[in-house]
Design an enzyme around this catalytic site. Structure first.
Site, PDB file in Angstrom:
ATOM      1  N   PRO B 106       0.694  -1.031   0.050  1.00 17.92           N
ATOM      2  CA  PRO B 106      -0.081   0.025   0.050  1.00 17.92           C
ATOM      3  C   PRO B 106       1.003   1.145   0.030  1.00 17.92           C
ATOM      4  O   PRO B 106       1.690   1.315   0.695  1.00 17.92           O
ATOM      5  CB  PRO B 106      -0.997   0.268   1.023  1.00 17.92           C
ATOM      6  CG  PRO B 106      -0.545  -1.314   1.606  1.00 17.92           C
ATOM      7  CD  PRO B 106       0.455  -2.118   1.134  1.00 17.92           C
ATOM      8  N   GLY B 108       1.696   4.577   1.327  1.00 19.79           N
ATOM      9  CA  GLY B 108       1.415   5.179   2.699  1.00 19.79           C
ATOM     10  C   GLY B 108       1.475   4.296   3.722  1.00 19.79           C
ATOM     11  O   GLY B 108       1.263   4.476   4.831  1.00 19.79           O
ATOM     12  N   CYS B 109       2.087   2.949   3.531  1.00 22.09           N
ATOM     13  CA  CYS B 109       2.296   2.163   4.492  1.00 22.09           C
ATOM     14  C   CYS B 109       3.677   2.619   4.601  1.00 22.09           C
ATOM     15  O   CYS B 109       4.625   2.018   4.102  1.00 22.09           O
ATOM     16  CB  CYS B 109       2.010   0.679   3.754  1.00 22.09           C
ATOM     17  SG  CYS B 109       2.033  -0.567   4.970  1.00 22.09           S
ATOM     18  N   ILE B 110       3.992   2.867   6.011  1.00 17.20           N
ATOM     19  CA  ILE B 110       5.258   3.013   6.429  1.00 17.20           C
ATOM     20  C   ILE B 110       5.879   2.110   7.176  1.00 17.20           C
ATOM     21  O   ILE B 110       5.302   1.658   8.245  1.00 17.20           O
ATOM     22  CB  ILE B 110       5.448   4.645   6.866  1.00 17.20           C
ATOM     23  CG1 ILE B 110       4.642   5.572   5.960  1.00 17.20           C
ATOM     24  CG2 ILE B 110       6.732   5.050   6.962  1.00 17.20           C
ATOM     25  CD1 ILE B 110       4.511   6.759   6.599  1.00 17.20           C
TER      26      ILE B 110
END
Lengths: 123, 110, 99
Positions: B106, B108-110
């Protein structure tokens, strides 16, 4: 993310969508940074307004069509999209040509908004 | 890395995400789920199918917060919360469910 | 000769320099962001139309489609696909790309 005050971020997009990587890079940074719950706005100026021109079909040039992703911005609570009036006029475009709801502002009005930001990111 | 299944090779990246989303099918999803130690139930498939529809429409794998909200809107509040989604996908609905759904990691998946 | 422009007319002066340089009888091919010049309402439309009196103007169709503007192409612009692009390059002895 540690607690902190909400800052005003403005992303200024000035490039057409496929000729350079700026448009896609900007969109990705916007989506990643959305995790930080800041006050985000996007300004589309000059050729940047072409990023939102409806009806992009990239099959022929064999690159990913990222236009549908602009419609997901609302899910990320990003709904302040400003489009430069003069840029639309110089390109024969109108608000109806945009693929998402936008607010059309003059350069001067965008300039005033820019002055109110904590952080301006340029693409 | 790659998955061998029914005489076909599915390329994956170093984290195990399918390289080509168009190659996805339910059989390869089951293999991906096994690798994640996820026992697929109807509730799991519901989320996987939702993710695939979301990707088709927006060309993006949603961040967990966005996924939670969107699932709540479509499938009801009892499913649109992170507790429910983490019960289904203990290592993170974003990472695990996206992987099983054949989507990229994803944004924005940090 | 063939002149190729791949920059938006409102972002770079490439099209202006091309139009001021190209000689009658030549051909102009618009590709990538250059295709924006070939759309109605774009402020470069006038000078491009004027150039059509003296030379042929082409635009790459896949690039128009990718930008959502294939339905507003200026009258007189000839659309080509990648095969047509190759044909244009081979038909002309020389080619200048206004990068």
């Amino acid at each position: 993310m540690s607690e902190g005050q909400i800052k005003k971020f403005m992303y200024v997009n000035r490039k057409a969508p496929h000729g350079t990587i700026y448009a896609l890079e900007s969109l990705e940074v916007v989506l990643i940074a959305a995790a930080f719950d800041q006050d985000v706005s996007l300004a589309f100026m000059d050729d940047g307004v072409y990023q939102l021109k409806k009806g992009c079909n990239t099959k022929g040039i064999e690159v990913k069509n990222f236009q549908p992703t602009y419609r997901a911005l609302d899910d990320y609570d990003i709904n302040k999209l400003y489009v430069e009036k003069e840029a639309l006029e110089a390109r024969g475009l109108t608000e109806e040509d945009m693929c998402v709801p936008v607010e059309v502002l003059t350069r001067a009005e965008i300039g005033k908004l820019m002055e109110t930001q904590d952080i301006v990111l340029s693409f | 890395m790659a998955i061998e299944l029914n005489g076909k090779t599915y390329e994956t990246d170093e984290e195990g995400y399918l390289s080509d989303i168009s190659e996805w099918n339910e059989d390869v999803a089951k293999v991906l789920a096994e690798q994640e130690n996820v026992n697929m139930t109807e509730q799991h498939w519901e989320v996987i199918n939702f993710l695939r529809e979301y990707y088709n429409e927006f060309q993006i794998a949603p961040a967990v917060r966005v996924l939670t909200k969107a699932i709540g809107k479509k499938l009801g509040p009892e499913k649109g919360n992170s507790q429910y989604l983490y019960e289904l996908f203990p290592y993170g609905p974003g990472k695990q469910a996206c992987k099983i759904a054949g989507l990229p990691k994803p944004t924005g998946c940090i | 000769m063939l002149h190729i422009v791949n920059k938006s007319p409102l972002d770079r002066p490439a099209l202006d320099t091309c139009l001021a340089t190209a000689q009658p009888g030549g051909a102009i091919l618009l590709i990538e962001d250059g295709v924006y010049a070939a759309t109605t309402g774009n402020s470069a439309a006038g000078k491009l139309t004027q150039a059509m009196g003296q030379m042929k103007v082409y635009a790459l169709k896949p690039d128009l489609e990718a930008r959502g503007i294939a339905d507003r192409v200026l009258e007189g612009v000839n659309l080509v696909d990648y095969g047509g692009f190759v044909d244009l390059v081979t038909e002309h002895a020389t080619c200048q790309s206004w990068l």
